[in-house]
Design a protein around this motif. Structure first.
Motif, short mmCIF file in Angstrom:
data_model
loop_
_atom_site.label_atom_id
_atom_site.label_comp_id
_atom_site.label_asym_id
_atom_site.label_seq_id
_atom_site.Cartn_x
_atom_site.Cartn_y
_atom_site.Cartn_z
N ASN A 66 0.52 -1.44 0.12
CA ASN A 66 -0.01 0.19 0.17
C ASN A 66 1.18 1.34 -0.20
O ASN A 66 0.90 2.37 0.51
N ILE A 67 1.70 1.08 -1.18
CA ILE A 67 2.52 2.21 -0.85
C ILE A 67 2.37 3.61 -1.99
O ILE A 67 1.46 3.70 -2.57
N THR A 68 2.07 4.88 -1.55
CA THR A 68 2.19 6.11 -1.59
C THR A 68 2.98 6.83 -1.92
O THR A 68 3.48 7.29 -0.94
N TRP A 69 3.34 7.24 -3.15
CA TRP A 69 4.20 8.50 -3.48
C TRP A 69 3.49 9.97 -3.10
O TRP A 69 2.76 10.51 -3.28
N LEU A 70 4.81 10.56 -2.25
CA LEU A 70 4.41 11.40 -1.31
C LEU A 70 5.26 12.77 -2.84
O LEU A 70 4.74 14.12 -2.67
N ILE A 71 5.93 12.09 -3.01
CA ILE A 71 7.01 13.47 -3.84
C ILE A 71 8.09 12.53 -5.06
O ILE A 71 8.28 11.38 -3.81
N LYS A 72 8.59 12.65 -5.91
CA LYS A 72 9.25 11.65 -6.68
C LYS A 72 9.98 12.98 -7.58
O LYS A 72 9.75 13.80 -8.24
N ASP A 73 11.55 13.24 -7.43
CA ASP A 73 12.09 13.75 -9.07
C ASP A 73 12.90 13.68 -8.84
O ASP A 73 13.00 12.17 -8.74
N GLU A 74 14.31 13.58 -9.49
CA GLU A 74 15.53 13.30 -10.10
C GLU A 74 16.20 12.96 -8.99
O GLU A 74 16.50 11.79 -8.94
N ASN A 75 16.42 13.81 -7.54
CA ASN A 75 16.95 12.99 -6.91
C ASN A 75 16.50 13.04 -5.23
O ASN A 75 17.66 12.09 -4.52
N PHE A 76 15.46 13.26 -5.21
CA PHE A 76 14.61 12.55 -3.72
C PHE A 76 13.24 11.33 -4.13
O PHE A 76 12.56 11.99 -4.89
N ALA A 77 12.96 11.39 -3.08
CA ALA A 77 11.62 10.42 -3.52
C ALA A 77 10.33 10.48 -1.83
O ALA A 77 11.69 9.57 -0.57
N VAL A 78 10.06 10.63 -1.62
CA VAL A 78 9.26 10.34 -0.47
C VAL A 78 8.25 9.15 -0.80
O VAL A 78 7.33 9.75 -1.39
N TYR A 79 7.26 8.41 0.27
CA TYR A 79 6.36 7.62 -0.11
C TYR A 79 6.40 6.62 1.39
O TYR A 79 6.82 7.04 2.70
N VAL A 80 4.73 7.05 1.56
CA VAL A 80 4.27 6.21 3.41
C VAL A 80 3.62 4.72 2.68
O VAL A 80 3.12 4.41 1.07
N ALA A 102 9.46 7.06 4.74
CA ALA A 102 10.57 6.96 3.82
C ALA A 102 11.53 8.10 2.87
O ALA A 102 10.53 8.57 1.97
N VAL A 103 12.58 8.16 3.10
CA VAL A 103 13.09 9.32 2.11
C VAL A 103 14.08 8.78 1.28
O VAL A 103 14.57 8.15 2.56
N LEU A 104 14.26 8.70 -0.01
CA LEU A 104 14.83 7.97 -0.64
C LEU A 104 16.21 9.49 -1.56
O LEU A 104 15.31 10.34 -1.66
N THR A 105 17.04 8.98 -1.61
CA THR A 105 18.28 10.02 -2.09
C THR A 105 18.67 9.12 -3.00
O THR A 105 19.28 8.51 -2.98
N LYS A 106 18.90 10.19 -4.06
CA LYS A 106 19.91 9.57 -5.22
C LYS A 106 21.71 10.24 -4.38
O LYS A 106 21.99 11.60 -4.42
N GLU A 107 22.20 9.06 -4.95
CA GLU A 107 23.92 9.38 -4.68
C GLU A 107 24.55 8.82 -4.91
O GLU A 107 24.35 7.70 -5.52
N ASN A 108 25.41 9.33 -5.85
CA ASN A 108 26.39 8.69 -6.80
C ASN A 108 25.42 7.11 -8.00
O ASN A 108 25.37 6.67 -7.94
#
Length: 123
Positions: A66-80, A102-108
């Motif tokens: 039951n993933i809901t994306w709050l934001i996704k862009d080139e370097n960050f993504a946030v989901y509940v 959760a907050v994802l970040t793009k690293e390398n």
């Protein structure tokens, strides 16, 4: 890897109960808050917390749904999301569930978990 593929990889890695498999998905600056309210800041502290769980919970089955994306862009993504798990602790079958952010970040050019906050579902 897309953010969606990250979630699948993360869920699969957690199921192995092997930090060496999980580690490449975790940012050095990670922060993880478990549903008991304990906060683990920094990859080394997150490692210790995960390894403790891996040693205590045997045959764990973990699912993210039951993933809901709050934001996704080139370097960050946030989901509940919702999570549930089952396993064996001290020879007894146990289970749990809850909600998470959760907050994802793009690293390398690779998606990594920057923060995860797990909480209990309200009744």
């Amino acid at each position: 890897m897309t953010p969606e593929e990250f979630i699948t990889s993360y869920e699969t890695a957690l199921k192995t109960q092997d930090w060496k498999v999980v580690a490449p998905l975790i940012s050095e600056n990670a922060s993880v808050t478990f549903s008991n309210g304990i906060v683990h800041i920094g990859k080394e502290n997150v490692k210790r917390a995960f390894e403790k769980n891996f040693s205590v919970i045997k045959n764990e089955k973990y699912a993210i749904e039951n993933i809901t994306w709050l934001i996704k862009d080139e370097n960050f993504a946030v989901y509940v999301f919702e999570f549930n798990w089952t396993g064996i602790i001290d020879g007894k079958s146990v289970s749990g569930n809850g909600i998470g952010t959760a907050v994802l970040t793009k690293e390398n050019a690779t998606w990594k978990l920057l923060t995860e906050h797990l909480g209990r579902k309200s009744n």
